[in-house]
Design an enzyme around this catalytic site. Structure first.
Site, PDB file in Angstrom:
ATOM      1  N   GLU A  91       0.841  -1.202   0.000  1.00  0.00           N
ATOM      2  CA  GLU A  91       0.000   0.000   0.000  1.00  0.00           C
ATOM      3  C   GLU A  91       0.878   1.255   0.000  1.00  0.00           C
ATOM      4  O   GLU A  91       0.580   2.234  -0.709  1.00  0.00           O
ATOM      5  CB  GLU A  91      -0.938  -0.002   1.211  1.00  0.00           C
ATOM      6  CG  GLU A  91      -1.976   1.088   1.196  1.00  0.00           C
ATOM      7  CD  GLU A  91      -2.990   0.964   0.076  1.00  0.00           C
ATOM      8  OE1 GLU A  91      -3.132   1.954  -0.683  1.00  0.00           O
ATOM      9  OE2 GLU A  91      -3.642  -0.078  -0.054  1.00  0.00           O
ATOM     10  N   GLU A  98       1.975   6.191  -7.169  1.00  0.00           N
ATOM     11  CA  GLU A  98       0.956   7.172  -7.570  1.00  0.00           C
ATOM     12  C   GLU A  98       1.503   8.595  -7.474  1.00  0.00           C
ATOM     13  O   GLU A  98       1.247   9.425  -8.347  1.00  0.00           O
ATOM     14  CB  GLU A  98      -0.295   7.027  -6.707  1.00  0.00           C
ATOM     15  CG  GLU A  98      -1.103   5.797  -7.033  1.00  0.00           C
ATOM     16  CD  GLU A  98      -2.363   5.665  -6.185  1.00  0.00           C
ATOM     17  OE1 GLU A  98      -2.488   6.368  -5.158  1.00  0.00           O
ATOM     18  OE2 GLU A  98      -3.225   4.857  -6.560  1.00  0.00           O
TER      19      GLU A  98
END
Length: 151
Positions: A91, A98
């Site tokens: 994560e 991102e």
């Protein structure tokens, strides 16, 4: 003395953790403590800004807590901990990817940026499903035995 980035020159939409003065990112940490400080800042950033990271942390705590409560074998607790840690790690890697993609493409759309972001999110999803399968396999039998024995 190393130069500092002014908080006025940083993106206003980023949390305070990122926008406060910090040594330039391409500099090497002066010692191990500073390296750990930056790593901890990344974990805090993930927790403060990523809803899914907070959900994964809560599920991880629940799974390990249930494992301890049910007195699973040490190796079973270790397996649940490793798979949960992998989800949290991926994560954070997803968040990093991102951020890099967003920095690179700015406000424009690019198909390869979509591919990078989707693949990183897919890696998190696969690891979360595997962790759920592992935890269910190890936790559900003793949990159901405990529930049935109380009825």
């Amino acid at each position: 003395m190393s130069p500092k980035v002014s908080s006025s020159s940083t993106n206003k939409s980023l949390p305070t953790l990122v926008s406060k003065d910090r040594e330039l990112s391409w500099q090497i940490a002066s010692n191990l403590f500073v390296s750990f400080k930056y790593a901890w800042a990344g974990i805090i950033y993930g927790f403060q800004t990523q809803r899914n990271f907070r959900i994964h942390v809560a599920v991880c705590v629940l799974a390990i807590g249930l494992s301890l409560f049910l007195r699973l074998e040490t190796v079973e607790i270790a397996i649940i901990s490793i798979t949960s840690g992998l989800v949290l790690t991926l994560e954070l890697v997803n968040t990093a990817i991102e951020s890099i993609v967003d920095l690179t493409v700015k406000q424009s759309y690019h198909e390869l940026a979509k591919v990078a972001k989707d693949c990183a999110a897919g890696a998190v999803l696969i690891s979360a499903l595997v962790a759920l399968l592992v935890a269910s396999t190890l936790i559900l039998p003793p949990l159901s035995n405990l529930v049935m024995s109380n009825f």
